[in-house]
Design an enzyme around this catalytic site. Structure first.
Site, PDB file in Angstrom:
ATOM      1  N   ASP A 152       0.796  -1.233   0.000  1.00 26.02           N
ATOM      2  CA  ASP A 152       0.000   0.000   0.000  1.00 26.02           C
ATOM      3  C   ASP A 152       0.828   1.283   0.000  1.00 26.02           C
ATOM      4  OD1 ASP A 152       0.870   0.049   2.643  1.00 26.02           O
ATOM      5  OD2 ASP A 152      -1.086   0.634   3.442  1.00 26.02           O
ATOM      6  N   GLU A 397       4.235 -10.593   4.456  1.00 25.70           N
ATOM      7  CA  GLU A 397       2.949 -11.051   3.920  1.00 25.70           C
ATOM      8  C   GLU A 397       3.051 -11.664   2.528  1.00 25.70           C
ATOM      9  OE1 GLU A 397      -0.081  -8.060   4.380  1.00 25.70           O
ATOM     10  OE2 GLU A 397       0.127  -8.056   6.562  1.00 25.70           O
ATOM     11  N   TYR A 449      -5.192  -7.395  12.233  1.00 25.02           N
ATOM     12  CA  TYR A 449      -5.975  -6.156  12.336  1.00 25.02           C
ATOM     13  C   TYR A 449      -7.392  -6.449  12.824  1.00 25.02           C
ATOM     14  CZ  TYR A 449      -2.149  -3.712  10.120  1.00 25.02           C
ATOM     15  OH  TYR A 449      -0.918  -3.158   9.859  1.00 25.02           O
ATOM     16  N   GLU A 485       2.293  -6.368  13.426  1.00 18.82           N
ATOM     17  CA  GLU A 485       1.459  -5.222  13.038  1.00 18.82           C
ATOM     18  C   GLU A 485       0.089  -5.399  13.667  1.00 18.82           C
ATOM     19  OE1 GLU A 485       0.974  -4.497   8.808  1.00 18.82           O
ATOM     20  OE2 GLU A 485       3.111  -4.807   8.414  1.00 18.82           O
TER      21      GLU A 485
HETATM   22  C1  GCB Z   1      -0.414  -4.793   6.295  1.00 23.31           C
HETATM   23  C2  GCB Z   1       0.826  -4.473   5.568  1.00 23.31           C
HETATM   24  C3  GCB Z   1       1.163  -3.001   5.628  1.00 23.31           C
HETATM   25  C4  GCB Z   1      -0.088  -2.160   5.417  1.00 23.31           C
HETATM   26  C5  GCB Z   1      -1.043  -2.489   6.528  1.00 23.31           C
HETATM   27  C6  GCB Z   1      -2.363  -1.715   6.407  1.00 23.31           C
HETATM   28  O1  GCB Z   1      -0.663  -5.894   6.679  1.00 23.31           O
HETATM   29  O2  GCB Z   1       1.913  -5.234   6.007  1.00 23.31           O
HETATM   30  O3  GCB Z   1       2.120  -2.721   4.660  1.00 23.31           O
HETATM   31  O4  GCB Z   1       0.186  -0.810   5.402  1.00 23.31           O
HETATM   32  O5  GCB Z   1      -1.358  -3.857   6.497  1.00 23.31           O
HETATM   33  O6  GCB Z   1      -2.451  -0.644   6.966  1.00 23.31           O
HETATM   34  O7  GCB Z   1      -3.257  -2.188   5.722  1.00 23.31           O
END
Ligand code: GCB
Length: 594
Positions: A152, A397, A449, A485
C-alpha cells in the site's frame, strides 16, 4: 505514446543530458515524485535520467589512489555511466551500488556521471508489481497503462540515498566480518579482514599485513592485535544493550583496522563493534542471555516532499520520538533502510528487525527464489556487523499458502542462515495457520488487524481473537511468536466517544484492547514482542480506503503525536519499568550523520 528506449537509442549518456533535451533541477538524495508541481512526474513509470559533472583532484592519480563511486541506493533498476561509458548496473531499490572508477576517470578535468533509473515493478522484480495495459480504444488512449502492486505504500523513485566518491590506497580493506561473544565478564571479538589490490601498481599481495587497535567509546586504547584474522578478549567488557535495558545503551568499541602493503601504505577503517550475544529457542529470544520483549513499531522511509530520500533531521527526530515512546525496536518494513538510519540504531541501542524488500510476494518459482536469495545475501553483507540487527526478515505477507511456498521459504531461510548463522530468521505472515512459510522460521511474526479489517467497530472481540490465534501459532510450531502489526487508522483531531472508526478514540481503544491480549499472552511465556502499525502516517497511492495516505500512524506524517502516541508511551515505559519524565536534556550536541 511513451518511447521508453529513446534515451538509450540516442545515447543520452554520451554527453550532458541538457544537450539531448530539456532538463529540470532535481535534489539528490530524494524521491523525484513530490518535488515539482508536475503530475506526470509524480506518477511517472519508466526510465528517469540524472546526471552530474564533477572534478577529482589530479593528486589522486599521482598518489595512485583507488577511487570508488558509491550510491547508497537508487530505486529500482539502475544503469550507471561514467564519461559516456557503461559503468555498472544494479537491480533493487534499497541496497548500495558500488563501482571502482579509478581507470575511468579523467583527473583534473570534468567528468560526467549519468544514472538511468527505472521504477517499473513486474512479477520478476522484488517487490513485485504488474503493468496493466488498457487496450480498449473506446475507453483509453493508445498505449495507456498503469502500474499496480501488492503493497500500500507509494513506490517512490529516485536516487534516495547519498552518492559518494571516496579513495583508498591500492591495497585496500575489502571487507571486515565481526562476531562477538561473552565469556563471563569478558567480551570476545572475532574478526576476519579481507583485502584487495587494484593491480595498478606492482602486486605484492603476499606481503600484506593487518593490525588492529581496539578503542573504547571514549577513544582510549584497550588492546592491540596483529593478523587479518583473530580473536580479542576484553576483560570486564562493556556490552551493547538496548535502550532502557541498561544505563548505557548502544555501547560500541571501535576496532581500528589497518591493512598495510609491502611499502607501508596504510588503509585504515574504524569499524564500530557492539559486543552482544543473541539466543533463541522455542519460547524465548535473548540478548546477552537476558530475555527480550520487543516494544516497537513498523515504520517507513517516508516524508513530505522528499518521499523516501534520506533526511538527516528526520532521522534524528524519529529516534528522539522512539525514545520518547520508550520503544526499544522497530522493523524496517518493508525494505532495507538507509545506512544512516542503521547507524543511529546501533548508536542509540534501538533493535532492528531487518527486512528485505520482498513484500507481498507470490508465484514462487526458481528464478524469483534465486533473486530473493541474492537480495538476502546483499542485505547480510551490508548489515552483518551491526549490533542493532537482531533478526532478518525475509519478507512481509507473502502469498505463502501457495504450494510452492514450502520449499521456497525453506531454501530462502536456509540461505540466510548460511550467510549469517548468528541471527534468527523470520518472515512476517498474515494468512493464518495454514501458512507454508511458518515451519521454516525461527520466530513467528504475524500481522493482525482485528476490529479494523474484520469485525470493524467491534473492539470487544480483539482480546479473545488475538489470544486464541497467537496461542495456536505457538501450539502448532513450538516457536516464539510476536505481533508485528496491529492498529487502526485515525484522522488527527477527529474525536468520537464512544469510539468510532477513524477517530483518535477508536485507534487508542483498539490499542488498549490489544494490550490486554498481549499481557495475557506474555504470561504464557512465548510471546516475545508487539509492534504497532505504524510509527507515522505515510503516503500511499490514491484510493478510496486511504484518506490522504495510510493513517495508522501514532504520529502524523509531520511527526506530531496523536492520542495513540501518548497511550503507547505510557505502556512502553511501564513495560520497561521506566519512570516517565519530560526532563530537559542538557544542551550538548554530538553531530551524528555526515
Ligand atoms: C499490512 C501491511 C502493511 C499495510 C497495513 C495496512 O498488513 O503489512 O504494509 O500498510 O497492512 O495498513 O493495511
Amino acid at each position: 505514446m511513451l518511447d521508453a528506449e529513446k534515451g538509450f537509442r540516442e545515447e543520452w549518456y554520451a554527453q550532458p543530458l541538457s544537450k539531448s533535451g530539456p532538463v529540470i533541477s532535481m535534489a539528490v538524495p530524494s524521491s523525484y515524485n513530490d518535488i515539482t508541481q508536475d503530475k506526470d512526474l509524480r506518477d511517472h513509470i519508466g526510465w528517469a535520467w540524472y546526471d552530474r559533472l564533477f572534478y577529482v583532484p589530479s593528486r589522486w592519480q599521482t598518489d595512485k589512489q583507488r577511487v570508488v563511486l558509491r550510491l547508497g541506493s537508487a530505486h529500482y533498476n539502475s544503469i550507471i555511466y561514467l564519461n559516456g561509458h557503461s559503468l555498472t548496473s544494479h537491480e533493487g531499490g534499497h541496497l548500495p551500488i558500488m563501482a571502482d572508477i579509478t581507470t575511468k576517470l579523467v583527473y583534473g578535468k570534468e567528468n560526467l556521471v549519468t544514472v538511468a533509473i527505472n521504477n517499473t515493478l513486474t512479477p520478476e522484480t522484488i517487490p513485485q508489481g504488474t503493468i496493466v495495459k488498457h487496450n480498449d480504444p473506446s475507453r483509453y488512449p493508445p498505449g495507456y497503462f498503469a502500474q499496480s502492486y501488492n503493497f500500500d505504500f507509494t513506490n517512490y523513485a529516485g536516487i534516495h540515498r547519498p552518492v559518494y566518491i571516496y579513495t583508498t590506497p591500492q591495497t585496500f580493506i575489502d571487507d571486515i566480518l565481526i562476531t562477538t561473544d561473552i565469556n563471563g565478564a569478558n567480551g570476545v571479538i572475532t574478526y576476519n579482514v579481507t583485502h584487495g589490490n587494484t593491480m595498478i601498481g606492482p602486486s605484492r599481495s603476499g606481503e600484506v599485513g593487518c593490525s588492529m587497535k581496539l578503542l573504547d567509546n571514549e577513544g582510549d586504547h584497550v588492546t592491540s592485535a596483529m593478523g587479518c584474522q583473530g580473536t580479542i578478549e576484553i576483560s570486564n567488557a562493556s556490552l551493547w544493550w538496548p535502550y532502557l535495558m541498561s544505563e548505557n545503551p548502544g555501547y560500541m568499541y571501535t576496532l581500528l583496522v589497518a591493512v598495510s602493503d609491502a611499502d607501508g601504505n596504510l588503509d585504515l577503517y574504524p569499524q564500530k563493534v557492539g559486543i552482544r550475544t543473541l539466543g533463541w529457542n522455542s519460547t524465548t529470544l535473548t540478548i546477552n542471555n537476558k530475555p527480550l520483549y520487543l516494544r516497537g513499531c513498523g515504520k517507513h522511509e517516508d516524508a513530505d516532499i522528499r518521499g523516501k530520500g534520506v533526511d538527516y533531521a528526520l532521522i534524528v527526530k524519529d529516534f528522539s520520538l522512539l525514545k520518547w515512546l520508550g520503544a526499544n525496536s522497530f522493523r524496517t518494513s518493508h525494505y532495507p533502510y538507509a545506512e544512516e538510519i542503521m547507524d543511529m540504531a546501533d548508536k542509540e541501542g534501538i533493535m532492528i528487525i531487518d527486512e528485505s524488500p520482498a513484500v507481498g510476494l507470490s508465484g514462487f518459482d526458481e528464478a524469483l527464489m534465486n533473486k530473493h536469495i541474492s537480495v538476502m545475501q546483499e542485505l547480510v553483507q551490508r548489515d552483518k556487523n551491526r549490533p542493532s540487527v537482531i533478526m532478518w526478515s525475509v519478507g512481509n505477507e507473502p502469498k505463502s499458502n501457495e504450494a510452492a511456498a514450502l520449499n521456497y521459504f525453506r531454501d530462502v531461510v536456509a540461505a540466510t542462515h548460511t550467510a549469517d548463522p548468528t541471527r534468527p530468521v523470520t518472515c512476517v505472515l498474515n494468512l493464518g495457520l495454514l501458512d507454508l512459510a511458518a515451519s521454516s522460521l525461527d520466530v513467528i511474526l504475524v500481522n493482525r488487524y482485528y476490529s479494523w479489517y474484520g469485525d470493524t467497530g467491534h473492539l470487544e472481540v480483539i482480546k479473545m481473537q488475538t489470544v486464541t490465534e497467537f496461542s495456536e501459532w505457538h501450539l502448532l510450531h513450538n516457536k516464539p511468536v510476536m505481533i508485528s502489526e496491529y492498529g487502526a487508522g485515525s484522522l488527527p483531531g477527529y474525536h468520537m466517544d464512544p469510539a468510532w472508526t477513524w477517530s483518535e478514540e477508536y485507534q487508542a481503544e483498539l490499542m488498549i484492547r490489544n494490550f490486554e491480549a498481549f499481557d495475557e499472552l506474555r504470561s504464557k511465556g512465548y510471546f516475545v514482542g508487539e509492534m504497532i502499525w505504524n510509527f507515522a502516517d505515510f503516503s500511499t497511492p490514491q484510493g478510496h480506503t486511504r484518506p490522504g495516505g495510510n493513517r495508522k500512524g501514532i504520529f502524523t506524517r509531520s511527526r506530531q503525536p496523536k492520542m495513540a502516541a501518548h497511550v503507547l508511551r505510557y505502556r512502553y515505559h511501564n513495560l520497561a519499568n521506566d519512570t516517565l519524565t519530560n526532563s530537559q536534556a542538557p544542551l550538548c550536541f554530538t553531530s551524528v550523520l555526515h
